[in-house]
Design a protein around this motif. Sequence first.
Motif, PDB file in Angstrom:
ATOM      1  N   ASP A 184      36.130  36.344  40.914  1.00  8.63           N
ATOM      2  CA  ASP A 184      36.738  36.486  42.238  1.00  8.63           C
ATOM      3  C   ASP A 184      37.356  37.870  42.417  1.00  8.63           C
ATOM      4  O   ASP A 184      37.282  38.455  43.510  1.00  8.63           O
ATOM      5  N   ARG A 186      33.659  43.983  47.698  1.00  5.65           N
ATOM      6  CA  ARG A 186      33.690  43.888  49.164  1.00  5.65           C
ATOM      7  C   ARG A 186      34.516  45.026  49.754  1.00  5.65           C
ATOM      8  O   ARG A 186      34.165  45.594  50.795  1.00  5.65           O
ATOM      9  N   MET A 187      35.617  45.332  49.127  1.00  6.47           N
ATOM     10  CA  MET A 187      36.435  46.455  49.581  1.00  6.47           C
ATOM     11  C   MET A 187      35.673  47.765  49.463  1.00  6.47           C
ATOM     12  O   MET A 187      35.708  48.616  50.370  1.00  6.47           O
ATOM     13  N   HIS A 242      40.324  40.404  51.419  1.00  9.34           N
ATOM     14  CA  HIS A 242      39.119  39.849  50.803  1.00  9.34           C
ATOM     15  C   HIS A 242      39.473  38.910  49.648  1.00  9.34           C
ATOM     16  O   HIS A 242      38.828  37.856  49.492  1.00  9.34           O
ATOM     17  N   TYR A 243      40.478  39.272  48.874  1.00  9.43           N
ATOM     18  CA  TYR A 243      40.821  38.423  47.729  1.00  9.43           C
ATOM     19  C   TYR A 243      41.438  37.111  48.195  1.00  9.43           C
ATOM     20  O   TYR A 243      41.224  36.062  47.572  1.00  9.43           O
ATOM     21  N   GLU A 255      34.493  40.262  43.001  1.00 14.20           N
ATOM     22  CA  GLU A 255      33.940  40.058  44.340  1.00 14.20           C
ATOM     23  C   GLU A 255      34.798  40.741  45.397  1.00 14.20           C
ATOM     24  O   GLU A 255      34.280  41.422  46.297  1.00 14.20           O
ATOM     25  N   ALA A 256      36.106  40.584  45.325  1.00 15.98           N
ATOM     26  CA  ALA A 256      36.993  41.227  46.293  1.00 15.98           C
ATOM     27  C   ALA A 256      36.945  42.749  46.175  1.00 15.98           C
ATOM     28  O   ALA A 256      36.972  43.463  47.195  1.00 15.98           O
ATOM     29  N   ALA A 300      40.523  35.458  50.617  1.00 16.25           N
ATOM     30  CA  ALA A 300      39.422  34.603  51.055  1.00 16.25           C
ATOM     31  C   ALA A 300      38.634  34.011  49.888  1.00 16.25           C
ATOM     32  O   ALA A 300      38.017  32.937  50.043  1.00 16.25           O
ATOM     33  N   ASP A 307      33.196  48.175  52.257  1.00 13.75           N
ATOM     34  CA  ASP A 307      33.807  48.608  53.512  1.00 13.75           C
ATOM     35  C   ASP A 307      34.030  50.121  53.533  1.00 13.75           C
ATOM     36  O   ASP A 307      34.046  50.729  54.621  1.00 13.75           O
ATOM     37  N   VAL A 341      42.823  45.912  52.735  1.00 17.32           N
ATOM     38  CA  VAL A 341      41.470  45.354  52.807  1.00 17.32           C
ATOM     39  C   VAL A 341      41.185  44.504  51.577  1.00 17.32           C
ATOM     40  O   VAL A 341      40.611  43.400  51.675  1.00 17.32           O
ATOM     41  N   PHE A 342      41.564  44.991  50.417  1.00 17.02           N
ATOM     42  CA  PHE A 342      41.331  44.224  49.184  1.00 17.02           C
ATOM     43  C   PHE A 342      42.082  42.890  49.213  1.00 17.02           C
ATOM     44  O   PHE A 342      41.516  41.850  48.852  1.00 17.02           O
TER      45      PHE A 342
END
Length: 330
Positions: A134, A141-142, A191-192, A137-138, A194, A145, A187-188
């Motif tokens: 997880d 995703r950051m 995402h985390y 993943e975060a 979520a 972006d 942003v991180f």
Amino acid sequence: MAAGDRRPAAAGGQRHPARPRPGAAPPALPAAHRVDRLGARPPRRGARLRPPLRPRARRGRGPLRSLRRHVRQRLDARLRRRRTRRRPAAARPRRRSRHPAADARRVRERGVNPAQIAAIAFDLDGTLVDSRYDLAEAVNRMRADFRLAPLPLPEVVAMVGRGARQLVTRALGDDPGEERLDGALAVFLAHYDAVATDATLPYPGISALLAEQVGRRRLALATNKPEGPTRRILEHFGWDGLFEVVIGGDTLAGRKPDPIVLRTIAERLELPTGQVLMVGDSRIDAAAARAAGAPFVFVEWGFATPEESAELAGEWRARDSAALRSFLAR
């Protein structure tokens, strides 16, 4: 002897009597001589007049034991001066026992007495839960972006441990600047939040360990993860009611390895820091316990690299949750 006292020579000019011929009977001896000769013989039956000789016990070793004592002492001194001194053999490493009783004995020798532990402060990531996927993943995703390529899992795991801000700083690389870092951190965290509980799981035996210790000791949580995601993970696994004190990376003015974390836990539990055991998987946890004067147990199943694990060779180690439970049960 006078010349007149000489005995006449035997017939044929021989002074001494002739030797008996082979097979001839020996001449008769006088009676007294015969008695003395028979009395000197040992009896044919029964014990002998003199006990049999026995070999002496060996009092020394080597080829010089048969010489006299004073000669041996002189020769030994000379031989010792000529001998080359051998180097002492290197000490063989002691084989480490895997028995729980041996583990507990090593803990007591290093100053960690399970009987004196009144509370336990656990780390979260790498100690209670496996949150690698997880977190990676975060982070990716950051980075997406910010139009950056994704990072492999081992590289992200090596960045974890010093809080979310340090994780984002390392994930961006170089010097992102304060303004860009603040935006990337927001942003991180979004995402985390979520994905915080999508792939995160407790390590084997951790749930039973916590349930077992609730009735015996007071529990606390000391992590550098922000307090919001930390409490969400605790609620997800039903652990929110187990910990009396929860301190995240943004709860206090400092975070691990600052000793303020464990000192605050000890103050809220009204205990001395020497009775609060820190359980973690990194050198940061070890440094926090050392700075606060608290005992520390290093768990081998966490995020520590081989180099980091080698640095903590002097700490007590738990190879799995069963070893930690056997230690805490004493």
